[in-house]
Write a protein that holds these residues in place. Sequence first.
Motif, short mmCIF file in Angstrom:
data_model
loop_
_atom_site.label_atom_id
_atom_site.label_comp_id
_atom_site.label_asym_id
_atom_site.label_seq_id
_atom_site.Cartn_x
_atom_site.Cartn_y
_atom_site.Cartn_z
N TYR A 1 -8.12 -1.71 2.26
CA TYR A 1 -8.53 -2.44 2.95
C TYR A 1 -8.86 -4.11 3.23
O TYR A 1 -9.34 -4.22 4.12
CB TYR A 1 -9.78 -2.23 2.51
N TYR B 1 -8.12 10.70 3.20
CA TYR B 1 -9.29 10.80 2.89
C TYR B 1 -9.09 12.52 2.88
O TYR B 1 -9.69 13.45 2.49
CB TYR B 1 -10.17 10.59 3.91
N SER C 1 0.65 -1.55 -0.20
CA SER C 1 -0.28 0.20 0.27
C SER C 1 0.48 1.42 0.27
O SER C 1 0.51 2.25 -0.41
CB SER C 1 -1.03 0.29 0.93
N LYS D 1 -5.92 3.09 -1.00
CA LYS D 1 -6.53 2.67 -0.60
C LYS D 1 -7.34 1.42 -0.40
O LYS D 1 -7.34 0.12 0.66
CB LYS D 1 -7.87 3.79 -0.61
N LEU E 1 -5.34 5.99 6.12
CA LEU E 1 -6.60 6.34 5.68
C LEU E 1 -6.60 7.72 5.76
O LEU E 1 -7.46 8.50 5.08
CB LEU E 1 -7.64 5.32 6.33
#
Length: 593
Positions: free
Chosen positions: A246, A274, A229, A242, A270
Amino acid sequence: MKYKPAKQIILKQYKKDSSKIHYSIFIGKTYAINFEKDSALFWLNKAQKLFNNKTPKNQLFQYYLWKGYLHEVNKDYGKALENYFDAKNISRIKIDPYYINLLYQRVLLIYSENKYKEKIEDWIEVYTKIKDSLKNDYFSNSYHNTLGKHYHYNGNGEKALKEFEQNIRLSNKTNNKVMLINALLHKGLIYAEYNRIQDSARYYYTKAIKICACPNNILLQATNIYNISRTYLYENNLKKTKEWLYKLDSLKKDLPSRKLHITNNLYKDLYYIYKEEGEIDSTLHYLELHKTYSDSISKINESKNIAELQTKYEVSEKEKENIQLENNIEKTERRNKNLWIGSTLIIIFISIIAFLIQKNTKRKQKLAEQEKVLESQKLASVLKEQELTAIDAMIEGQEKERQRIANDLHDDLGGLMANVKLHFNALQDNESPDLFDKTNTLIEEAYQKVRTVAHAKNSGVIAKQGLLKAVQQMAKKVSASNKIQIDVVDHSLEHRLENSLELTIFRIIQELITNVIKHAEATETTIHLTNHNSTLNIMVEDNGKGFNPSQITKSKKGMGISSIDKRVEHLEGTLTIESEPNKGTTIIIDLPV
């Protein structure tokens, strides 16, 4: 086996025998690896109290190694290096390469992470020499892994990659999957963080997971997913980031509680994504989760400290019981030891006295025996000297007698016979010429015999022409009969021997030739005379009828052989007879000269 059950088993075993140093070291090591400083320090100090001058060096090495590691993980690098160097001084004895490597690995990483630039290169040089001398694939593999980490931590991606390439090669050679996976993950980190080649980083991360083939290892899977990631985050590909985060979120419930920082990092990333996308609600949601996990981690650390203090208290109480038990055991052992030492000393003292008495008695007996032997040797030496003197006198007397007889024969009888011959010559005009011829012939024959006897008895040696010349003349005269041919072969007889010795040797050879003429029925005889520095070798060979030497005994020896044997013996020589029926005879005599 998991950490807590393993620790309980070790503690239970420790209760059974609290005098074993390696139990305390192993428990201290276990606590140190799991970052429980106070408990690890307690048990390592317990081991130190048990040390004495008989403590094995490998246990001392383990103590200093793990105490150094304990201080290292608690950021006390000065004490860590102090203990590591104590372990290094002991490592000159034979230690498992695994632990030698761990020692040099930890010191190098301390130097590397704390920027000890002036010491790093020297330490790498020593580490390299040990690697080269051991020629151990495991050691070499770990060596390249450590150097790769060193260059990685110090921003030298190029050198780090070279070391990890060697690390991968040796991991494949030794089939070490753990080290191989570690090397691949580090290569992935280097490509992601330094080279900024995220495709290559993902390639190595994925390859490591495939080699592991461990879907049940949730921690490794989660770490790998998080690393992937991060590669997308470095590329600012928030969508892909993302997706992988997840995936990690679906695994977080199965992560061990001590790895809450992974979940905390998940929520932190995260929150960042966002925030970048302007999603206020999601941003606030993950910020709240991030803060919650951060607080939880802090509380867990506090709880861990409290639990460690509780453990320390429990261990301290048990230690008091053990100390009391040890004191009782020590008193009993000391009393028994004193009794044993006293008894042993008494036995040793009595044994030493008995040994000394026995040794003194044997020494006296040995001295008495040696004195007897010396007396016997002196007596034998005196007798032998007297006998040799008598023989020399006898030989000298015989030679003088032979000289006198030869002179008398030559001067008196020889002269008389010559005068008779002259008178008979006057008869030449008489009327009896035949009688004259016969008488003259007889007188001439008598005269020649007298001369022959005189010359033979006088021998060449007496005339001072030497042993070799005398033997050669004797051989020539005997060979003149045409019944036997005698040859003389000499080696290294350029120098004369002592006169009496030459005379004795000549008589021996003369006797041997007489025996050949009388008994051997030989047509050829060879006399060999060889001087080997301090030894004269005489060998007389004939082609006569031979005989069986085993039939000759001391009682059955003829006068000739007996006389020769006795002369050789008095000259401290040896006589050997080699003969077979119809194959001739060889007499070998060796005399010191």
